[in-house]
Design a protein around this motif. Structure first.
Motif, PDB file in Angstrom:
ATOM      1  N   GLU A  31       5.690 -41.853  -8.792  1.00 54.23           N
ATOM      2  CA  GLU A  31       6.142 -40.969  -9.854  1.00 54.23           C
ATOM      3  C   GLU A  31       7.384 -40.254  -9.337  1.00 54.23           C
ATOM      4  O   GLU A  31       7.403 -39.793  -8.188  1.00 54.23           O
ATOM      5  CB  GLU A  31       5.046 -39.950 -10.183  1.00 54.23           C
ATOM      6  CG  GLU A  31       5.421 -38.971 -11.244  1.00 54.23           C
ATOM      7  CD  GLU A  31       4.325 -37.967 -11.542  1.00 54.23           C
ATOM      8  OE1 GLU A  31       4.571 -37.083 -12.376  1.00 54.23           O
ATOM      9  OE2 GLU A  31       3.239 -38.039 -10.940  1.00 54.23           O
ATOM     10  N   ILE A  32       8.418 -40.192 -10.170  1.00 55.60           N
ATOM     11  CA  ILE A  32       9.646 -39.498  -9.785  1.00 55.60           C
ATOM     12  C   ILE A  32       9.626 -38.134 -10.449  1.00 55.60           C
ATOM     13  O   ILE A  32       9.538 -38.020 -11.676  1.00 55.60           O
ATOM     14  CB  ILE A  32      10.889 -40.287 -10.215  1.00 55.60           C
ATOM     15  CG1 ILE A  32      10.906 -41.650  -9.511  1.00 55.60           C
ATOM     16  CG2 ILE A  32      12.157 -39.494  -9.910  1.00 55.60           C
ATOM     17  CD1 ILE A  32      12.024 -42.555  -9.962  1.00 55.60           C
ATOM     18  N   ILE A  33       9.686 -37.085  -9.637  1.00 54.48           N
ATOM     19  CA  ILE A  33       9.658 -35.714 -10.132  1.00 54.48           C
ATOM     20  C   ILE A  33      10.993 -35.074  -9.796  1.00 54.48           C
ATOM     21  O   ILE A  33      11.432 -35.087  -8.642  1.00 54.48           O
ATOM     22  CB  ILE A  33       8.506 -34.922  -9.481  1.00 54.48           C
ATOM     23  CG1 ILE A  33       7.165 -35.619  -9.747  1.00 54.48           C
ATOM     24  CG2 ILE A  33       8.489 -33.486  -9.978  1.00 54.48           C
ATOM     25  CD1 ILE A  33       6.020 -35.112  -8.913  1.00 54.48           C
ATOM     26  N   LEU A  34      11.659 -34.536 -10.820  1.00 50.70           N
ATOM     27  CA  LEU A  34      12.932 -33.847 -10.623  1.00 50.70           C
ATOM     28  C   LEU A  34      12.664 -32.360 -10.695  1.00 50.70           C
ATOM     29  O   LEU A  34      12.239 -31.847 -11.724  1.00 50.70           O
ATOM     30  CB  LEU A  34      13.929 -34.268 -11.711  1.00 50.70           C
ATOM     31  CG  LEU A  34      14.128 -35.784 -11.872  1.00 50.70           C
ATOM     32  CD1 LEU A  34      15.010 -36.065 -13.076  1.00 50.70           C
ATOM     33  CD2 LEU A  34      14.716 -36.374 -10.613  1.00 50.70           C
ATOM     34  N   GLN A  38      16.100 -31.381  -6.537  1.00 50.25           N
ATOM     35  CA  GLN A  38      15.531 -32.345  -5.608  1.00 50.25           C
ATOM     36  C   GLN A  38      14.837 -33.467  -6.371  1.00 50.25           C
ATOM     37  O   GLN A  38      14.384 -33.276  -7.498  1.00 50.25           O
ATOM     38  CB  GLN A  38      14.495 -31.678  -4.700  1.00 50.25           C
ATOM     39  CG  GLN A  38      15.074 -30.633  -3.793  1.00 50.25           C
ATOM     40  CD  GLN A  38      14.006 -30.020  -2.895  1.00 50.25           C
ATOM     41  OE1 GLN A  38      12.817 -30.225  -3.088  1.00 50.25           O
ATOM     42  NE2 GLN A  38      14.440 -29.270  -1.904  1.00 50.25           N
ATOM     43  N   ILE A  39      14.744 -34.611  -5.764  1.00 54.19           N
ATOM     44  CA  ILE A  39      13.979 -35.736  -6.296  1.00 54.19           C
ATOM     45  C   ILE A  39      12.767 -35.915  -5.391  1.00 54.19           C
ATOM     46  O   ILE A  39      12.901 -36.097  -4.181  1.00 54.19           O
ATOM     47  CB  ILE A  39      14.814 -37.033  -6.313  1.00 54.19           C
ATOM     48  CG1 ILE A  39      16.057 -36.847  -7.196  1.00 54.19           C
ATOM     49  CG2 ILE A  39      13.972 -38.201  -6.793  1.00 54.19           C
ATOM     50  CD1 ILE A  39      17.030 -38.006  -7.113  1.00 54.19           C
ATOM     51  N   VAL A  40      11.595 -35.836  -5.989  1.00 59.21           N
ATOM     52  CA  VAL A  40      10.353 -35.979  -5.234  1.00 59.21           C
ATOM     53  C   VAL A  40       9.685 -37.275  -5.668  1.00 59.21           C
ATOM     54  O   VAL A  40       9.523 -37.533  -6.858  1.00 59.21           O
ATOM     55  CB  VAL A  40       9.403 -34.784  -5.495  1.00 59.21           C
ATOM     56  CG1 VAL A  40       8.089 -34.959  -4.759  1.00 59.21           C
ATOM     57  CG2 VAL A  40      10.074 -33.470  -5.121  1.00 59.21           C
ATOM     58  N   LEU A  41       9.311 -38.108  -4.706  1.00 57.97           N
ATOM     59  CA  LEU A  41       8.570 -39.325  -4.980  1.00 57.97           C
ATOM     60  C   LEU A  41       7.106 -39.061  -4.663  1.00 57.97           C
ATOM     61  O   LEU A  41       6.764 -38.643  -3.557  1.00 57.97           O
ATOM     62  CB  LEU A  41       9.075 -40.483  -4.116  1.00 57.97           C
ATOM     63  CG  LEU A  41      10.544 -40.856  -4.266  1.00 57.97           C
ATOM     64  CD1 LEU A  41      10.891 -41.984  -3.305  1.00 57.97           C
ATOM     65  CD2 LEU A  41      10.857 -41.243  -5.687  1.00 57.97           C
ATOM     66  N   LYS A  42       6.242 -39.307  -5.636  1.00 58.05           N
ATOM     67  CA  LYS A  42       4.816 -39.053  -5.461  1.00 58.05           C
ATOM     68  C   LYS A  42       4.058 -40.357  -5.704  1.00 58.05           C
ATOM     69  O   LYS A  42       4.246 -40.994  -6.734  1.00 58.05           O
ATOM     70  CB  LYS A  42       4.367 -37.982  -6.456  1.00 58.05           C
ATOM     71  CG  LYS A  42       2.923 -37.611  -6.361  1.00 58.05           C
ATOM     72  CD  LYS A  42       2.600 -36.519  -7.366  1.00 58.05           C
ATOM     73  CE  LYS A  42       1.128 -36.229  -7.368  1.00 58.05           C
ATOM     74  NZ  LYS A  42       0.782 -35.253  -8.406  1.00 58.05           N
ATOM     75  N   PRO A  43       3.208 -40.765  -4.761  1.00 61.68           N
ATOM     76  CA  PRO A  43       2.452 -41.999  -4.959  1.00 61.68           C
ATOM     77  C   PRO A  43       1.599 -41.904  -6.221  1.00 61.68           C
ATOM     78  O   PRO A  43       1.045 -40.852  -6.525  1.00 61.68           O
ATOM     79  CB  PRO A  43       1.548 -42.094  -3.729  1.00 61.68           C
ATOM     80  CG  PRO A  43       2.036 -41.086  -2.774  1.00 61.68           C
ATOM     81  CD  PRO A  43       2.859 -40.092  -3.516  1.00 61.68           C
TER      82      PRO A  43
END
Length: 81
Positions: A31-34, A38-43
């Motif tokens: 999952e890409i969270i903005l 910042q860009i956060v990648l979450k499994p």
């Protein structure tokens, strides 16, 4: 950690090392969270994975009965017609 943006067809992407993939349990999707610049990648986990197996086991063990009686048993549906 720094990594390069690479060309993938007409798009661009980034390559994650095997170590990172294993450490953060990343399989096929993230999952890409903005947030706040910042860009956060979450499994992405599959929380319902294998539920069918669990439900079948519950049924075989007779553990799939309703805990509450049917709330509509005493309803008069004639008034709804």
């Amino acid at each position: 950690m720094e990594t390069a943006i690479i060309k993938i067809g007409n798009s661009k992407g980034l390559r994650l090392s095997k170590t990172i993939l294993e450490k953060y349990n990343i399989k096929d999707k993230v999952e890409i969270i903005l947030e706040m610049g910042q860009i956060v990648l979450k499994p992405i986990e599959t929380p319902r994975k294998n539920w069918d197996v669990s439900f079948e086991k519950m049924h075989q063990e007779g553990d799939d009965t309703l805990l509450l009686t049917d709330v509509f048993d005493d309803e008069d549906f004639e008034e709804w017609k």
